[in-house]
Scaffold this active site. Sequence first.
Site, short mmCIF file in Angstrom:
data_model
loop_
_atom_site.label_atom_id
_atom_site.label_comp_id
_atom_site.label_asym_id
_atom_site.label_seq_id
_atom_site.Cartn_x
_atom_site.Cartn_y
_atom_site.Cartn_z
N CYS A 9 -8.91 15.68 27.09
CA CYS A 9 -9.02 15.42 25.65
C CYS A 9 -8.39 16.56 24.86
CB CYS A 9 -10.50 15.25 25.27
SG CYS A 9 -10.78 15.22 23.50
N CYS A 12 -10.98 18.64 22.89
CA CYS A 12 -11.77 19.47 23.81
C CYS A 12 -10.96 20.69 24.23
CB CYS A 12 -12.19 18.68 25.05
SG CYS A 12 -13.60 17.58 24.78
N ASP A 35 -4.70 20.59 10.48
CA ASP A 35 -3.97 19.50 11.12
C ASP A 35 -2.52 19.95 11.34
OD1 ASP A 35 -4.50 16.14 11.25
OD2 ASP A 35 -2.42 16.88 11.38
N HIS A 103 -11.71 11.96 20.06
CA HIS A 103 -12.76 12.98 19.98
C HIS A 103 -13.13 13.02 18.50
CE1 HIS A 103 -14.30 17.25 21.19
NE2 HIS A 103 -14.63 17.08 19.92
N HIS A 105 -13.73 13.38 14.76
CA HIS A 105 -13.21 14.37 13.82
C HIS A 105 -13.18 13.77 12.44
CE1 HIS A 105 -9.73 12.07 15.32
NE2 HIS A 105 -9.22 12.23 14.11
P1 5GP Z 1 -6.48 10.57 13.96
O1 5GP Z 1 -5.16 9.87 13.82
O2 5GP Z 1 -7.02 10.40 15.37
O3 5GP Z 1 -7.49 10.24 12.91
O4 5GP Z 1 -6.18 12.11 13.72
C1 5GP Z 1 -5.64 12.95 14.70
C2 5GP Z 1 -4.98 14.08 13.96
O5 5GP Z 1 -4.73 15.12 14.89
C3 5GP Z 1 -3.61 13.72 13.34
O6 5GP Z 1 -3.68 13.91 11.93
C4 5GP Z 1 -2.64 14.69 14.01
O7 5GP Z 1 -1.67 15.20 13.11
C5 5GP Z 1 -3.57 15.79 14.52
N1 5GP Z 1 -3.07 16.44 15.72
C6 5GP Z 1 -2.49 15.86 16.81
N2 5GP Z 1 -2.20 16.78 17.73
C7 5GP Z 1 -2.59 17.98 17.22
C8 5GP Z 1 -2.56 19.32 17.72
O8 5GP Z 1 -2.10 19.60 18.83
N3 5GP Z 1 -3.05 20.29 16.90
C9 5GP Z 1 -3.55 20.02 15.67
N4 5GP Z 1 -4.00 21.06 14.95
N5 5GP Z 1 -3.63 18.76 15.17
C10 5GP Z 1 -3.15 17.76 15.93
ZN ZN Z 2 -13.00 15.82 23.48
#
Ligand code: 5GP
Ligand code: ZN
Length: 121
Positions: A9, A12, A35, A103, A105
């Site tokens: 993950c 994680c 982000d 995970h 968030h």
């Molecule tokens: P979701 O689309 O699942 O709601 O949000 C996941 C978020 O994680 C996205 O906004 C994406 O830009 C961010 N993200 C993806 N990979 C990484 C990473 O390696 N580091 C950080 N800081 N954010 C990430």
């Molecule tokens: Zn996780």
Amino acid sequence: MIGEVQADCLFCRIVAGEIPSTKVRETEHTLAFRDINPQMPTHVLVVPKAHYPNAAALAEADPALAGTVLAEAGRVAGDEKVADSGYRLIFNTGSGAGQTVFHAHVHVLGGGNGELHERLV
Ligand code: 5GP
Ligand code: ZN
């Protein structure tokens, strides 16, 4: 397993320090970091350190921790000076809604000219 660190993950691994992140707040049970692909001037993710696949699963399993994540989101907004101008908290849940990291968030989004976009993240 739910509530435990998962080796495969992404968040994680960020919590474990295996993948670098720009941390903005940390508590015993939560981490807030920027982000990697910000959609607004303030775009911070707050996660429980324990693994739950989404916000609802987190709230079912550990309501107090879900509350702590929300309180931390509010503290991030205060630290980032967007509490007065306003900010959005977004929990994408399911791939059909744009969730890409499974995970739990919350996205904390604010700043800029205050314009609200139909799709932020
Ligand atoms: P979701 O689309 O699942 O709601 O949000 C996941 C978020 O994680 C996205 O906004 C994406 O830009 C961010 N993200 C993806 N990979 C990484 C990473 O390696 N580091 C950080 N800081 N954010 C990430
Ligand atoms: Zn996780």
